[in-house]
Motif scaffolding. Structure first.
Motif, mmCIF file in Angstrom:
data_model
loop_
_atom_site.group_PDB
_atom_site.id
_atom_site.type_symbol
_atom_site.label_atom_id
_atom_site.label_comp_id
_atom_site.label_asym_id
_atom_site.label_seq_id
_atom_site.Cartn_x
_atom_site.Cartn_y
_atom_site.Cartn_z
ATOM 1 N N SER A 42 0.868 -1.167 0.000
ATOM 2 C CA SER A 42 0.000 0.000 0.000
ATOM 3 C C SER A 42 0.911 1.225 0.000
ATOM 4 N N GLY A 43 0.550 2.262 0.733
ATOM 5 C CA GLY A 43 1.394 3.448 0.842
ATOM 6 C C GLY A 43 0.749 4.493 1.719
ATOM 7 N N ASN A 80 -1.149 -9.851 4.350
ATOM 8 C CA ASN A 80 -0.877 -8.588 5.031
ATOM 9 C C ASN A 80 -0.335 -7.588 4.026
ATOM 10 N N ALA A 81 -0.267 -6.341 4.448
ATOM 11 C CA ALA A 81 0.254 -5.279 3.581
ATOM 12 C C ALA A 81 1.258 -4.442 4.356
ATOM 13 N N ILE A 82 2.121 -3.800 3.596
ATOM 14 C CA ILE A 82 3.044 -2.811 4.139
ATOM 15 C C ILE A 82 2.696 -1.485 3.481
ATOM 16 N N SER A 83 2.610 -0.454 4.314
ATOM 17 C CA SER A 83 2.344 0.894 3.840
ATOM 18 C C SER A 83 3.559 1.757 4.140
ATOM 19 N N PRO A 84 4.487 1.856 3.171
ATOM 20 C CA PRO A 84 5.687 2.660 3.413
ATOM 21 C C PRO A 84 5.388 4.151 3.390
ATOM 22 N N ALA A 129 6.072 -9.424 8.467
ATOM 23 C CA ALA A 129 4.724 -9.701 7.956
ATOM 24 C C ALA A 129 4.619 -11.092 7.339
ATOM 25 N N LEU A 130 5.666 -11.527 6.683
ATOM 26 C CA LEU A 130 5.637 -12.829 6.024
ATOM 27 C C LEU A 130 5.813 -14.001 6.987
ATOM 28 N N THR A 131 6.422 -13.751 8.134
ATOM 29 C CA THR A 131 6.738 -14.855 9.041
ATOM 30 C C THR A 131 5.904 -14.903 10.307
ATOM 31 N N ASN A 132 5.169 -13.854 10.634
ATOM 32 C CA ASN A 132 4.346 -13.883 11.843
ATOM 33 C C ASN A 132 3.110 -14.734 11.578
ATOM 34 N N GLY A 137 -4.517 -9.889 7.516
ATOM 35 C CA GLY A 137 -5.459 -8.808 7.250
ATOM 36 C C GLY A 137 -5.012 -7.456 7.777
ATOM 37 N N LEU A 138 -3.738 -7.326 8.052
ATOM 38 C CA LEU A 138 -3.216 -6.114 8.685
ATOM 39 C C LEU A 138 -2.344 -5.318 7.725
ATOM 40 N N THR A 139 -2.440 -4.006 7.799
ATOM 41 C CA THR A 139 -1.523 -3.128 7.082
ATOM 42 C C THR A 139 -0.540 -2.556 8.088
ATOM 43 N N LEU A 140 0.743 -2.857 7.884
ATOM 44 C CA LEU A 140 1.801 -2.309 8.736
ATOM 45 C C LEU A 140 2.220 -0.959 8.183
ATOM 46 N N HIS A 141 2.143 0.059 8.997
ATOM 47 C CA HIS A 141 2.542 1.408 8.596
ATOM 48 C C HIS A 141 3.999 1.611 8.962
ATOM 49 N N VAL A 142 4.864 1.580 7.959
ATOM 50 C CA VAL A 142 6.296 1.755 8.154
ATOM 51 C C VAL A 142 6.629 3.131 7.586
#
Length: 149
Positions: A42-43, A80-84, A129-132, A137-142
């Motif tokens: 995401s972003g 899951n998603a990552i939002s950089p 995100a890949l190993t937990n 269904g979660l977006t991690l905000h990095v």
């Protein structure tokens, strides 16, 4: 700005961040083991809305919704998603040296982490995100807290 939106550019953005990952999930769903993982990108533009970012914002928002939807549809495969946020990559080089330096200075001053992200920050989040095994269904905000300001 909305008057300057290019339909083809918006479509390419959706194809890249939404349609592409959706079709990949569809194609590989039978080949991913239960408990396996899919990662979507995401972003920060989905949460840190600024004038001129409409197409990017709605595309990233759709990627977040895709993540939650796929997590339910594909369970027990985790999605899951990552939002950089602003990450120091070549993506900003088109702004020119002064433009990039100005953007980075403004973002660094404004975000709570008081720094610009590095590619390693995103890599660490991707591995998490890949190993937990209990996260889906979660977006991690990095983003150094960028969306909070």
């Amino acid at each position: 700005m909305i008057g300057e939106l290019d339909r083809d550019a918006v479509r390419r953005s959706f194809d890249t961040k939404v349609i592409g990952p959706l079709m990949l999930a569809r194609a590989f769903r039978g080949q991913i083991n239960d408990g396996g993982s899919i990662l979507v990108f995401s972003g920060v533009a989905a949460f840190d809305i600024e004038p001129g970012t409409l197409a990017v914002a709605i595309t990233n928002g759709a990627a977040d919704t895709l993540t939650r939807s796929l997590a339910v549809e594909l369970a027990p495969i985790r999605v899951n998603a990552i939002s950089p946020g602003v990450i120091d990559t070549g993506a900003w080089d088109a702004l020119g040296e002064d433009g990039k330096a100005g953007l980075f200075a403004e973002k660094r001053e404004r975000n709570p982490a008081r720094r610009i992200g590095a590619p390693g920050d995103i890599a660490d989040a991707a591995i998490f995100a890949l190993t937990n095994a209990f996260m889906t269904g979660l977006t991690l905000h990095v983003d150094g807290g960028e969306r909070l300001t």
